[in-house]
Scaffold this motif. Structure first.
Motif, PDB file in Angstrom:
ATOM      1  N   ALA A 160      48.625  51.327  34.536  1.00 53.06           N
ATOM      2  CA  ALA A 160      48.051  51.258  36.163  1.00 53.06           C
ATOM      3  C   ALA A 160      46.837  51.262  36.350  1.00 53.06           C
ATOM      4  CB  ALA A 160      48.640  52.698  36.873  1.00 53.06           C
ATOM      5  N   CYS A 161      46.419  50.783  37.846  1.00 54.56           N
ATOM      6  CA  CYS A 161      45.052  50.927  38.253  1.00 54.56           C
ATOM      7  C   CYS A 161      45.004  51.839  39.610  1.00 54.56           C
ATOM      8  CB  CYS A 161      44.443  49.866  38.067  1.00 54.56           C
ATOM      9  SG  CYS A 161      45.201  48.598  39.431  1.00 54.56           S
ATOM     10  N   PHE A 162      43.992  52.010  40.037  1.00 51.50           N
ATOM     11  CA  PHE A 162      43.686  52.556  41.507  1.00 51.50           C
ATOM     12  C   PHE A 162      42.885  51.803  42.105  1.00 51.50           C
ATOM     13  CE2 PHE A 162      45.209  56.395  39.074  1.00 51.50           C
ATOM     14  CZ  PHE A 162      46.068  57.092  39.903  1.00 51.50           C
ATOM     15  N   GLU A 163      43.191  51.563  43.493  1.00 47.08           N
ATOM     16  CA  GLU A 163      42.607  50.567  44.177  1.00 47.08           C
ATOM     17  C   GLU A 163      42.585  50.989  45.707  1.00 47.08           C
ATOM     18  OE1 GLU A 163      40.043  48.443  44.821  1.00 47.08           O
ATOM     19  OE2 GLU A 163      40.464  46.609  43.832  1.00 47.08           O
ATOM     20  N   ASP A 164      41.925  50.422  46.422  1.00 51.12           N
ATOM     21  CA  ASP A 164      41.696  50.247  47.904  1.00 51.12           C
ATOM     22  C   ASP A 164      43.304  49.981  48.524  1.00 51.12           C
ATOM     23  OD1 ASP A 164      39.586  51.807  47.653  1.00 51.12           O
ATOM     24  OD2 ASP A 164      38.393  50.428  49.124  1.00 51.12           O
ATOM     25  N   GLN A 165      44.003  50.534  49.378  1.00 54.09           N
ATOM     26  CA  GLN A 165      45.046  50.004  49.706  1.00 54.09           C
ATOM     27  C   GLN A 165      44.952  48.558  50.558  1.00 54.09           C
ATOM     28  OE1 GLN A 165      46.378  49.812  53.380  1.00 54.09           O
ATOM     29  NE2 GLN A 165      48.334  48.956  52.595  1.00 54.09           N
ATOM     30  N   PRO A 166      44.169  48.364  51.498  1.00 58.58           N
ATOM     31  CA  PRO A 166      44.083  46.792  52.023  1.00 58.58           C
ATOM     32  C   PRO A 166      43.650  45.854  51.072  1.00 58.58           C
ATOM     33  CG  PRO A 166      42.345  48.139  52.883  1.00 58.58           C
ATOM     34  CD  PRO A 166      43.103  49.176  51.888  1.00 58.58           C
ATOM     35  N   VAL A 167      43.075  46.276  50.184  1.00 59.29           N
ATOM     36  CA  VAL A 167      42.658  45.294  49.118  1.00 59.29           C
ATOM     37  C   VAL A 167      43.910  45.064  48.069  1.00 59.29           C
ATOM     38  CG1 VAL A 167      40.803  44.698  47.165  1.00 59.29           C
ATOM     39  CG2 VAL A 167      40.126  45.674  49.219  1.00 59.29           C
ATOM     40  N   MET A 168      44.572  45.932  47.768  1.00 61.21           N
ATOM     41  CA  MET A 168      45.585  45.728  46.879  1.00 61.21           C
ATOM     42  C   MET A 168      46.798  44.933  47.342  1.00 61.21           C
ATOM     43  SD  MET A 168      46.146  46.655  43.592  1.00 61.21           S
ATOM     44  CE  MET A 168      46.438  44.970  43.488  1.00 61.21           C
ATOM     45  N   GLN A 169      46.951  45.280  48.629  1.00 60.34           N
ATOM     46  CA  GLN A 169      48.090  44.773  49.423  1.00 60.34           C
ATOM     47  C   GLN A 169      47.750  43.364  49.750  1.00 60.34           C
ATOM     48  OE1 GLN A 169      50.996  46.647  50.290  1.00 60.34           O
ATOM     49  NE2 GLN A 169      51.479  44.381  50.373  1.00 60.34           N
ATOM     50  N   TYR A 170      46.712  43.060  50.168  1.00 59.96           N
ATOM     51  CA  TYR A 170      46.102  41.524  50.052  1.00 59.96           C
ATOM     52  C   TYR A 170      46.294  40.724  48.714  1.00 59.96           C
ATOM     53  CZ  TYR A 170      43.207  37.362  51.337  1.00 59.96           C
ATOM     54  OH  TYR A 170      42.718  36.197  51.878  1.00 59.96           O
ATOM     55  N   GLY A 171      46.057  41.392  47.656  1.00 60.68           N
ATOM     56  CA  GLY A 171      46.307  40.846  46.292  1.00 60.68           C
ATOM     57  C   GLY A 171      47.524  40.294  46.144  1.00 60.68           C
ATOM     58  N   ILE A 172      48.265  41.451  46.211  1.00 65.23           N
ATOM     59  CA  ILE A 172      49.874  41.376  46.037  1.00 65.23           C
ATOM     60  C   ILE A 172      50.482  40.260  47.089  1.00 65.23           C
ATOM     61  CG2 ILE A 172      52.074  42.618  46.312  1.00 65.23           C
ATOM     62  CD1 ILE A 172      50.585  45.179  45.262  1.00 65.23           C
ATOM     63  N   ASN A 173      49.831  40.262  48.298  1.00 68.52           N
ATOM     64  CA  ASN A 173      50.522  39.293  49.392  1.00 68.52           C
ATOM     65  C   ASN A 173      50.185  37.998  48.825  1.00 68.52           C
ATOM     66  OD1 ASN A 173      51.446  41.464  50.653  1.00 68.52           O
ATOM     67  ND2 ASN A 173      49.941  41.128  52.447  1.00 68.52           N
ATOM     68  N   ASN A 174      49.165  37.894  47.951  1.00 71.35           N
ATOM     69  CA  ASN A 174      48.536  36.525  47.476  1.00 71.35           C
ATOM     70  C   ASN A 174      49.097  36.249  45.996  1.00 71.35           C
ATOM     71  OD1 ASN A 174      47.123  34.921  49.771  1.00 71.35           O
ATOM     72  ND2 ASN A 174      46.373  37.319  50.023  1.00 71.35           N
ATOM     73  N   GLY A 175      49.856  36.905  45.687  1.00 71.13           N
ATOM     74  CA  GLY A 175      50.564  36.591  44.346  1.00 71.13           C
ATOM     75  C   GLY A 175      50.504  37.043  43.142  1.00 71.13           C
TER      76      GLY A 175
END
Ligand code: GLN
Length: 230
Positions: A160-175
């Motif tokens: 696992a990793c820990f990351e800021d929610q808006p950044v992680m969500q953006y990354g996931i939304n972008n594949g």
């Protein structure tokens, strides 16, 4: 007509890869919410900026050593940082989330026992992970930037990793082949930082931010990177 005084240039440190706040686009140009914000504020308040993508921890260290004038890097406003730096009014809400590989069966902190977790040096999420690692029995491995941290999870080296929610969500939304599990911890907000003796720059930042919020430019910048409703 008056002759305009030469505008002061401030050196601002930022992160290297922290989309949508700062990242290199396809033309290898640094773009993002933080860059657009600081540039728009500078224009509004009559100063110039030289933005340097140093990496998050390096930028904070450079500010502490007074080698640069400010940091805008999705930097969370925390009590510890307010002791060291001037922190601006909040400009974006965030929180810390745990992310795992898309196919992982890990659902919560409890599933991390005996596992390795990737964290990013000098961040609030690393601080959070370190504060719970003994209780949940996991070990940590550190990275200097977010992309390398994600990669350690997608390749299966870390669970696992820990990351800021808006950044992680953006990354996931972008594949990005990761998924967020559980609820955000440490909910807070991002602020711009300067040294304690740079009240002049901080005053300009806060005044400029207020103007951008009032004249619609703030919303336009967010919209540019996140589109409607994100
Ligand atoms: N918001 C986090 C912090 O301030 C992470 C910032 C970043 O990685 N750019 O620690």
């Amino acid at each position: 007509k008056t002759v305009a005084a030469a505008q002061k240039t401030y050196t601002i440190g930022t992160d290297v890869t922290f989309a949508p706040f700062e990242f290199a686009n396809q033309d290898n140009k640094y773009v993002g919410i933080d860059l657009d914000l600081i540039k728009a504020i500078a224009k509004e308040e009559g100063f110039k900026v030289d933005v340097k993508p140093l990496g998050f921890n390096a930028a904070v260290q450079a500010l502490e050593a007074k080698q640069i004038d400010g940091v805008i890097a999705g930097m969370s406003i925390t009590p510890e940082r307010k002791q060291k730096f001037l922190m601006s009014d909040p400009y974006y809400k965030s929180g810390v989330v745990m992310a795992v590989a898309k196919k992982s069966t890990i659902k919560s902190l409890k599933d991390l026992r005996g596992k390795r977790v990737a964290i990013k040096t000098g961040t609030d999420s690393a601080d959070y992970a370190n504060s719970v690692k003994q209780k949940y029995g996991f070990t940590t491995v550190t990275f200097d930037d977010s992309n390398n941290m994600y990669q350690d999870v997608t390749t299966g080296n870390s669970a696992a990793c820990f990351e800021d929610q808006p950044v992680m969500q953006y990354g996931i939304n972008n594949g990005m082949a990761l998924k967020i599990v559980g609820k955000p911890a440490r909910e807070g907000a991002y602020g711009f930082a300067t040294s304690k003796n740079n009240q002049a720059l901080m005053t300009k930042f806060n005044a400029g931010l207020k103007k951008l919020r009032a004249n619609g430019q703030y919303d336009k910048i967010i919209e540019r990177y996140l589109g409607n409703g994100s």
